[in-house]
Design a protein around this motif. Sequence first.
Motif, mmCIF file in Angstrom:
data_model
loop_
_atom_site.group_PDB
_atom_site.id
_atom_site.type_symbol
_atom_site.label_atom_id
_atom_site.label_comp_id
_atom_site.label_asym_id
_atom_site.label_seq_id
_atom_site.Cartn_x
_atom_site.Cartn_y
_atom_site.Cartn_z
ATOM 1 N N THR A 65 7.283 -8.722 21.252
ATOM 2 C CA THR A 65 7.328 -7.878 20.062
ATOM 3 C C THR A 65 6.342 -8.375 19.014
ATOM 4 O OG1 THR A 65 9.040 -9.189 18.962
ATOM 5 C CG2 THR A 65 9.783 -7.425 20.454
ATOM 6 N N GLN A 96 -1.896 -5.529 20.053
ATOM 7 C CA GLN A 96 -0.857 -4.785 20.761
ATOM 8 C C GLN A 96 -1.525 -4.011 21.901
ATOM 9 O OE1 GLN A 96 0.719 -3.443 16.581
ATOM 10 N NE2 GLN A 96 2.300 -2.893 18.079
ATOM 11 N N PRO A 105 5.351 -5.847 25.949
ATOM 12 C CA PRO A 105 6.757 -5.993 26.336
ATOM 13 C C PRO A 105 6.909 -6.388 27.795
ATOM 14 C CG PRO A 105 6.462 -4.034 24.987
ATOM 15 C CD PRO A 105 5.089 -4.552 25.298
ATOM 16 N N GLU A 142 6.366 -0.079 15.136
ATOM 17 C CA GLU A 142 6.897 -1.430 15.351
ATOM 18 C C GLU A 142 6.232 -2.427 14.410
ATOM 19 O OE1 GLU A 142 6.999 -5.031 18.636
ATOM 20 O OE2 GLU A 142 6.337 -3.042 19.280
#
Length: 293
Positions: free
Chosen positions: A56, A14, A41, A84
Amino acid sequence: MTILVDHDTRVICQGMTGWAGTHYSAAMLEYGTRIVGGVRPGKAGTRHLNLPIFDTVAAGMAETDANASMVFVPPSNAAAAMIEAIEAGMPLVVALTERVPVRDMIRVRDALKQGATILVGPNSQGVLAPDVCKIGVMTTGRARRGTIGIMSRSASLTSEVIAQVSDAGLGQSTTVGIGGDAIHGLGMRECLELFLADQDTRGVVVIGEIGGSEEEELADFVAAVKPRIPVVALIVGRYAPIEHRMGHAGAIAQGLAGDAESKIRALQAAGVIIAESPHLVGATMREALFVTA
């Protein structure tokens, strides 16, 4: 064997497209870690480091069967990234980001209660099982496959202890940087439980420091379970001034709470062997293994 990671660990990053995510993901790929994609994103459908990028975590998991995530997201958005991943059901999340606001980490801690995710960090060096898998920023030049588990709140001392354990001919099963922030995921007690469940880990090194109560809680656990393997601890900060913050959010002793001497006394009383100086950790563990053999 190892804890937390193994040859089947499939990692998504991420924040992969940022400088830190790019730099450390490339190093991990070179080491042999199975990074299978990244999350950023707005960049779904693109590629970075020749790997697919997803909008995502859930999309990344669905496409790649990822079972671990590492977070290289700036402090202002790091908690949202962790949450998330937790809500997507990611089994392991390793958060490398430093200076995540404490209020944000309270939300992360609440999210962890709703699922089975193991969070390492934030402010973590990561997880390293030599020659198996590296997630994070630990140096690997002195790491060697072996039988000693290491858990640490201190980034700089981790590299020193890895080198000593390797030089002592013992090597490491897994090294875990649990992070030094006041509120974080996997704690010392939980980490020791994982090491004790691994039949190939023959000893555990604990690197602690001032601030918080994790070492005292670990001492209570050790006293209760009486581990079959030696536990050696290095506690730093004996000469740190009271009520002055030292380095990061977790390292502050207030009055007699959280100071180095009280932690050392608690651990010694529980049967933990104390390394009197950072340069003696490897020798102390080697001696402890000889005594218990």
